[in-house]
Motif scaffolding. Sequence first.
Motif, PDB file in Angstrom:
ATOM      1  N   LEU A  84       0.824  -1.204   0.000  1.00 20.24           N
ATOM      2  CA  LEU A  84       0.000   0.000   0.000  1.00 20.24           C
ATOM      3  C   LEU A  84       0.858   1.255   0.000  1.00 20.24           C
ATOM      4  O   LEU A  84       0.554   2.245  -0.686  1.00 20.24           O
ATOM      5  CB  LEU A  84      -0.940   0.004   1.211  1.00 20.24           C
ATOM      6  CG  LEU A  84      -2.068  -1.036   1.226  1.00 20.24           C
ATOM      7  CD1 LEU A  84      -2.931  -0.871   2.477  1.00 20.24           C
ATOM      8  CD2 LEU A  84      -2.937  -0.929  -0.016  1.00 20.24           C
ATOM      9  N   SER A  85       1.935   1.212   0.759  1.00 20.94           N
ATOM     10  CA  SER A  85       2.839   2.372   0.823  1.00 20.94           C
ATOM     11  C   SER A  85       3.457   2.653  -0.545  1.00 20.94           C
ATOM     12  O   SER A  85       3.511   3.806  -0.995  1.00 20.94           O
ATOM     13  CB  SER A  85       3.945   2.121   1.851  1.00 20.94           C
ATOM     14  OG  SER A  85       3.399   1.875   3.133  1.00 20.94           O
ATOM     15  N   ILE A  86       3.910   1.599  -1.212  1.00 22.68           N
ATOM     16  CA  ILE A  86       4.503   1.752  -2.536  1.00 22.68           C
ATOM     17  C   ILE A  86       3.456   2.268  -3.527  1.00 22.68           C
ATOM     18  O   ILE A  86       3.735   3.149  -4.356  1.00 22.68           O
ATOM     19  CB  ILE A  86       5.098   0.418  -3.025  1.00 22.68           C
ATOM     20  CG1 ILE A  86       6.278   0.006  -2.130  1.00 22.68           C
ATOM     21  CG2 ILE A  86       5.532   0.504  -4.485  1.00 22.68           C
ATOM     22  CD1 ILE A  86       6.796  -1.400  -2.401  1.00 22.68           C
ATOM     23  N   ALA A  87       2.232   1.712  -3.428  1.00 21.67           N
ATOM     24  CA  ALA A  87       1.167   2.123  -4.343  1.00 21.67           C
ATOM     25  C   ALA A  87       0.813   3.592  -4.159  1.00 21.67           C
ATOM     26  O   ALA A  87       0.627   4.328  -5.144  1.00 21.67           O
ATOM     27  CB  ALA A  87      -0.066   1.250  -4.117  1.00 21.67           C
ATOM     28  N   VAL A  88       0.720   4.030  -2.901  1.00 23.88           N
ATOM     29  CA  VAL A  88       0.418   5.443  -2.627  1.00 23.88           C
ATOM     30  C   VAL A  88       1.524   6.329  -3.191  1.00 23.88           C
ATOM     31  O   VAL A  88       1.276   7.394  -3.780  1.00 23.88           O
ATOM     32  CB  VAL A  88       0.247   5.681  -1.110  1.00 23.88           C
ATOM     33  CG1 VAL A  88       0.202   7.176  -0.802  1.00 23.88           C
ATOM     34  CG2 VAL A  88      -1.021   5.001  -0.613  1.00 23.88           C
ATOM     35  N   TYR A  89       2.773   5.892  -3.030  1.00 28.16           N
ATOM     36  CA  TYR A  89       3.905   6.660  -3.553  1.00 28.16           C
ATOM     37  C   TYR A  89       3.822   6.768  -5.074  1.00 28.16           C
ATOM     38  O   TYR A  89       4.041   7.846  -5.649  1.00 28.16           O
ATOM     39  CB  TYR A  89       5.213   5.989  -3.133  1.00 28.16           C
ATOM     40  CG  TYR A  89       6.440   6.641  -3.721  1.00 28.16           C
ATOM     41  CD1 TYR A  89       6.869   7.895  -3.279  1.00 28.16           C
ATOM     42  CD2 TYR A  89       7.158   6.008  -4.743  1.00 28.16           C
ATOM     43  CE1 TYR A  89       7.986   8.508  -3.828  1.00 28.16           C
ATOM     44  CE2 TYR A  89       8.279   6.610  -5.301  1.00 28.16           C
ATOM     45  CZ  TYR A  89       8.695   7.855  -4.837  1.00 28.16           C
ATOM     46  OH  TYR A  89       9.797   8.457  -5.385  1.00 28.16           O
ATOM     47  N   ILE A  90       3.470   5.659  -5.744  1.00 30.64           N
ATOM     48  CA  ILE A  90       3.344   5.671  -7.209  1.00 30.64           C
ATOM     49  C   ILE A  90       2.215   6.603  -7.639  1.00 30.64           C
ATOM     50  O   ILE A  90       2.347   7.365  -8.608  1.00 30.64           O
ATOM     51  CB  ILE A  90       3.114   4.242  -7.742  1.00 30.64           C
ATOM     52  CG1 ILE A  90       4.353   3.378  -7.506  1.00 30.64           C
ATOM     53  CG2 ILE A  90       2.761   4.256  -9.221  1.00 30.64           C
ATOM     54  CD1 ILE A  90       4.170   1.916  -7.826  1.00 30.64           C
ATOM     55  N   ILE A  91       1.086   6.540  -6.923  1.00 22.79           N
ATOM     56  CA  ILE A  91      -0.027   7.443  -7.221  1.00 22.79           C
ATOM     57  C   ILE A  91       0.434   8.889  -7.125  1.00 22.79           C
ATOM     58  O   ILE A  91       0.141   9.734  -7.980  1.00 22.79           O
ATOM     59  CB  ILE A  91      -1.216   7.180  -6.272  1.00 22.79           C
ATOM     60  CG1 ILE A  91      -1.868   5.837  -6.592  1.00 22.79           C
ATOM     61  CG2 ILE A  91      -2.251   8.300  -6.354  1.00 22.79           C
ATOM     62  CD1 ILE A  91      -2.892   5.379  -5.572  1.00 22.79           C
ATOM     63  N   TRP A  92       1.227   9.152  -6.081  1.00 19.41           N
ATOM     64  CA  TRP A  92       1.685  10.529  -5.818  1.00 19.41           C
ATOM     65  C   TRP A  92       2.617  11.017  -6.928  1.00 19.41           C
ATOM     66  O   TRP A  92       2.421  12.091  -7.488  1.00 19.41           O
ATOM     67  CB  TRP A  92       2.375  10.564  -4.464  1.00 19.41           C
ATOM     68  CG  TRP A  92       2.285  11.902  -3.793  1.00 19.41           C
ATOM     69  CD1 TRP A  92       3.253  12.831  -3.643  1.00 19.41           C
ATOM     70  CD2 TRP A  92       1.129  12.446  -3.169  1.00 19.41           C
ATOM     71  NE1 TRP A  92       2.792  13.927  -2.968  1.00 19.41           N
ATOM     72  CE2 TRP A  92       1.477  13.719  -2.662  1.00 19.41           C
ATOM     73  CE3 TRP A  92      -0.180  11.990  -2.981  1.00 19.41           C
ATOM     74  CZ2 TRP A  92       0.581  14.542  -1.995  1.00 19.41           C
ATOM     75  CZ3 TRP A  92      -1.069  12.817  -2.315  1.00 19.41           C
ATOM     76  CH2 TRP A  92      -0.694  14.062  -1.827  1.00 19.41           C
TER      77      TRP A  92
END
Length: 777
Positions: free
Chosen positions: A311-319
């Motif tokens: 989830l952390s990686i996904a949020v970072y990619i979204i950002w």
Amino acid sequence: MNISKKKKTLYFSIVMIVITTITYLNHFNNSFHFDDIHTITENPNIRDLKNIPSFFKDGTTISSLAQNQTYRPVVTTSLAFDYWLGNGYNVFYFHLTSFILFLLQGILIFLFIHRILNLSLDNTYNFYVASGITLWYMIHPVMAETINYIIARSDLQSTFFVVLAFVIYQYSSIAKKYYLYLIPVAIGALAKPTAIMFAPLFLSYVLLFEEKVNFFTLFSSKSFNKTARAIVKSIPSIIFCTLLYIFHHVMTPDTFTTGSSETFNYLITQPFVIFHYFMSIFLPTNLSADTDWKALQTIWSYQYFIGLLFLSIAVYIIWITSRKEKHHPICFGLLWFFIALAPTSSLIPLAEVMNDHRMFFPYIGLALSVGWSFNLLLQYLRNKYHFRSSYLIIPILTILPIYAFATYLRNEVWDNDQSLWKDVTIKSPKNPRGLMNYGIIKMEAGEHDIAEEYFKKSLQIEPYYPFLHINLGILNNIKGNSLIAEEHFKKAIEYGGNYYNSWFYYGKFLWEKSRNEESIEKLSKSLELSPSSIETRMLLMENYLKLEDWQNLNIMASNTLEIDKNNKRVQSLLLASVEKNGALDIEEKEIINNPTPEKYFNLSFKYYQKKQYLKSISIAEKAIALNPNYAEAYNNICSAYNILGNYDKAIEACKKAIQLAPNYQLAKNNLDDILNRKNKIEYQIELLKKDNSEANYLNLSVLYYNNGLFERCIKVAEEGIIQHPNSDKLYNNICSGYNALKKWDKAIEAGKKGLTLNPDNQLLKNNFEVALKNIQQ
């Protein structure tokens, strides 16, 4: 040669439809499964199009199972249409309408994604990228559960209308101006409330593709006006979807349950579940109709930390992908993925922590994000290594057929209950429901030992599973272990008394044991929990018919016809309650419509069991009229005449049966018995003719009594009293004969006369007391 955009879209649509149809060609006759039973095959509400208005007023109409009754009138309406179209439960038509909607959704997805790509990057290849992404989604194995599992059309319908709303917004300025794009959202929410996630999806769309907002500067002074405009544009959608949610909540029956109350455990499990969903788009190798995943009991688990890291990686990619316009499809696709998952992967604990069909809606975004990322990677490699663009089609033509073939195989798994639940036991070996359902398949196939093996495996995992105890009860009853069976039925009620099934199957067991009063008690409770259950109503009516409780039969039949108007069996039961016809009378009338020798033979035997011997004979004669060589029917006639004491006709019928079937042992045994009885009686009659002593009268009278010929027993005894008026023993025979005929007043009269002659005749005293006791009752 330049081809117009409309023609290209048309050509792609045709290609997509053909490829998707070939991929799903083996699914159109796949059977009903699991929740299809209580929402479709056991749901009388869908059997009449006239019930459609009630679907929009009453959420209980969607299912016969109270716990699953939620407000989805669009789904129930579509099921009623399929039932009408197929003139019954023709599974082909149920699949056909779903599949047509799926194909239309594919066209909408293409239009939706193509517009997004054009808004993000001006590229001549966008058409082909949108085509590839759409085709990947359409033939992906993850979609197979939603397309094969008929009641999962709720996901299909809600998703279809969400995508339709976006396409209308994208391509129609009038719809955008007058908010007409919200109409499909309302329809989608009436199929499944997940459609209300349109509001946050719409906000994300406006932020990224209309206002071009960079999330790094989302609330900065530089982007404030853009963010504010996006929020203002989204306010109608937010208000509308909020009202839809409130409306749905109000309309949902109080009986509905999500299936779990472990909110925290469910919540901490979802990060890893979402990671599994994400990985399945690449490697859909562990798809299961019913997984054995359990909710985590603590955060101190490697699954939780893997999920959290993802989830952390996904949020970072979204950002970071929000920074450049050409990366916005990646950003939006991931936002779509998480927003669409929010209803099933957040604070609302459901019975299963994950399901394959929950990926159907989110995967539109995930396919967009992954597909566009793959496109950008290929463009980067092409620019760096300067290879021809035509080479790019090679990996696509290699990968897509693999996914299509995997989907084709997945369809085969969904073919029938045997294949489906066998797959579940392999993929999810710790799932008690999967083990139980596979055991049910084996039980229905007569493989009782294998069924018991799977039931016991399930019991070790979940000893308090009420549905498992129901099936253990059924299995033990089949095997003749009635006491053990009843214990399991009682446990089913103890562990799952809020489920109508627990009460129904115990009531059915009691009905089979002719314990009708107890059966009615249990079935009444079942009906209270599930008023629309036709199965329960039918069994209650059979009980009332058996007890000849005409009043309650009339009430139940009348009420049931309001639900299932065309049920011929209920119509005949209603008529029986008015005419006061018993069960066998009804059966005889039903046979007239489609007579066969076997039906008449079985009915003849039932009349024989009920001691209606003349009726048994006349019905057996109808069987013989249809089949003159029916040895078994002649044997029925033989047996009935034997009981009636008409030995000559009995012998004639038995001899005919043996003539037709020389090795028919039962007929031979009956003939021997008849000849034995006849010879004994004729011998005793000859003795009486030679010597009319009291003893000879007594012996002949007793012989008639023992052969069940009570009226002849009485007649001989009365003739004997004329010759021997002081015989208390002959009066005892008369008293016994009348007791057997349940003519208590005449039995008492004979008993009094006999006891006047001999007050110490104990046998006569006993028979006299039996008559007194019964007449008092």
